[in-house]
Design a protein around this motif. Structure first.
Motif, short mmCIF file in Angstrom:
data_model
loop_
_atom_site.label_atom_id
_atom_site.label_comp_id
_atom_site.label_asym_id
_atom_site.label_seq_id
_atom_site.Cartn_x
_atom_site.Cartn_y
_atom_site.Cartn_z
N THR A 16 0.85 -1.19 0.00
CA THR A 16 0.00 0.00 0.00
C THR A 16 0.88 1.25 0.00
O THR A 16 1.80 1.35 0.80
N TRP A 165 -10.90 0.81 -10.70
CA TRP A 165 -10.94 -0.63 -10.42
C TRP A 165 -9.67 -1.00 -9.66
O TRP A 165 -8.57 -0.74 -10.12
N VAL A 166 -9.85 -1.57 -8.49
CA VAL A 166 -8.73 -1.89 -7.60
C VAL A 166 -8.84 -3.33 -7.15
O VAL A 166 -9.89 -3.97 -7.26
N CYS A 167 -7.72 -3.84 -6.62
CA CYS A 167 -7.71 -5.21 -6.10
C CYS A 167 -8.41 -5.26 -4.74
O CYS A 167 -8.35 -4.31 -3.96
N GLU A 173 -1.68 -6.28 -6.67
CA GLU A 173 -1.64 -6.34 -8.14
C GLU A 173 -0.23 -6.69 -8.60
O GLU A 173 0.74 -6.00 -8.29
N CYS A 178 -4.68 -9.40 -9.74
CA CYS A 178 -4.80 -9.33 -8.28
C CYS A 178 -4.40 -10.68 -7.69
O CYS A 178 -5.06 -11.70 -7.95
N LYS A 295 -10.70 -7.53 -10.04
CA LYS A 295 -10.73 -6.20 -9.44
C LYS A 295 -12.17 -5.78 -9.11
O LYS A 295 -13.11 -6.27 -9.72
N ARG A 298 -14.46 1.08 -7.27
CA ARG A 298 -14.45 1.99 -6.14
C ARG A 298 -14.61 3.41 -6.66
O ARG A 298 -14.02 3.79 -7.67
#
Length: 302
Positions: A16, A165-167, A173, A178, A295, A298
Motif C-alpha cells: 500500500t 478498479w482496484v484489487c 496487483e 490481483c 478487481k 471503487r
C-alpha cells in the motif's frame, strides 16, 4: 530433533502506497509472513520507486528522473525525493541469505501532484533586462485610489467522482493481476520401517550328538553305586551322559536405529513434517500457495 530446511522467502503482500503532507514523500506498508523455514529474523526488504511516465504539462516524455531505493528490515518504509509530476511503479522485494523472493508491485495512475493537490512551481523565467525604477521624491498630485469592497467568494463546486478498479483487500496487483500469496503449512507424520539384523558368529560350549567333540559315556558312581557325583544320569546302575564340546553358532543381532530414527518396540520410526494439501481455490507455485481475484469498483473524487 526435527530438521527444518531454510528456503527462499515468499512474496510480500498488501503493498500500500500512501501520500504524506511532505511534497515528494510517500509511506509504503506491506504484509509478510515469516517463519524459520522462510529465513526468520534474517529477512530484509528492498523498496524501489521507478519512473514509468510523466504527468500532463511535462514536455519531455523521458523525464530523466532516477529510481529511488531504500533497504529496511521492517514492513514499512518512507521514500523521499520523488518528483510530484512523475508516475512511479513501486516494488517491494523480500530477501534472506539464500536469495530474493518475488517482487510485489503497485503502479500509480495519477501523479503525487494530482493526488495531493499540491501545486508544482514552474521553472523561473529569465531575468528582466529593464532596470528597477527609482521612486520619485516629488509629491504626487494623483488622486488616491480606493479598493472596492471584497466580493463574497464563490461556493466550492461539488466534487466530481469517477470509478476506479482496484484489487480487493489482502490482494496485491502483480502484472495487472490481483494476487494473494500464502506460505506453506505442515503437519507431523510418523514413518516406519522393519528392523534390520546383522549375523554374529560365536564359538559356544555344547553337548550332545550334534556337538563336535562331545561323547556319550559312563561318568562313574560314588562308592554306594547310587549317585552320580561326576555327572551323567543314573541308568541301570551307571552314570551315563554327554561330555562337553564346542561349536560355532550364528546369531541374528538387531541393528541400531538409523540416524534420526528411533525404536518404538516393534519397528524403526521417525517423525517428519509433511506439507498440507493445497487449500481449495489456491494453486501451488513450488515455493508458496497463491490465488487470484477480479478487481472491484471503487468511487473516488477527482
Amino acid at each position: 530433533a526435527t530438521v527444518v530446511p531454510v528456503l527462499k522467502v515468499g512474496r510480500a503482500r498488501d503493498l500500500t502506497i500512501m501520500t504524506t503532507s511532505e511534497p515528494g514523500t510517500i509511506t509504503a506498508t506491506w504484509a509478510h509472513a515469516t517463519s524459520k523455514a522462510r529465513g526468520g529474523l534474517t529477512i530484509g526488504y528492498t523498496l524501489t520507486a521507478t519512473p514509468v511516465g510523466v504527468a500532463d504539462g511535462v514536455p519531455d516524455g523521458d523525464s530523466g528522473v532516477p529510481s529511488i531505493t531504500v533497504e529496511t528490515d521492517s514492513t514499512e518504509a518512507v521514500l523521499r525525493g520523488l518528483d510530484p509530476r512523475v508516475l512511479y511503479s513501486f516494488t517491494v522485494t523480500p530477501h534472506n541469505p539464500l536469495g530474493e523472493g518475488r517482487a510485489s508491485v503497485a503502479r500509480m495512475d495519477r501523479s503525487l501532484a494530482e493526488v495531493s493537490g499540491i501545486a508544482v512551481p514552474a521553472a523561473d523565467d529569465a531575468g528582466s533586462d529593464s532596470a528597477e525604477e527609482t521612486p520619485s521624491t516629488e509629491p504626487s498630485t494623483a488622486p488616491v485610489a480606493t479598493s472596492p469592497p471584497a466580493s463574497r467568494p464563490a461556493p466550492n463546486p461539488a466534487p466530481q467522482m469517477r470509478t476506479v478498479w482496484v484489487c480487493p483487500a489482502a490482494f496485491t496487483e502483480v502484472g495487472g493481476v490481483c494476487t494473494q500469496s500464502m506460505n506453506y503449512t505442515f503437519h507431523d507424520e510418523k514413518l516406519t520401517q522393519d528392523y534390520t539384523y546383522t549375523s554374529d558368529r560365536r564359538l559356544e560350549q555344547c553337548a550332545g550328538s550334534d556337538c563336535p567333540g562331545s561323547e556319550y559315556k559312563d561318568f562313574g558312581t560314588d562308592w554306594s553305586g547310587t549317585t552320580c557325583p561326576h555327572g551323567g544320569t543314573m541308568h541301570d546302575g551307571k552314570c551315563l551322559g554327554w561330555t562337553t564340546g564346542q561349536k560355532w553358532v550364528t546369531h541374528q543381532v538387531k541393528d541400531a536405529p538409523p540416524w534420526g530414527w528411533y525404536d518404538d518396540g516393534s519397528q524403526y520410526a521417525t517423525d517428519v513434517q509433511v506439507r498440507d494439501e493445497t487449500p481449495s481455490g489456491w494453486s501451488d507455485t513450488g515455493t508458496e500457495w497463491i490465488r487470484t481475484a477480479a478487481k472491484v469498483a471503487r468511487m473516488v473524487s477527482v
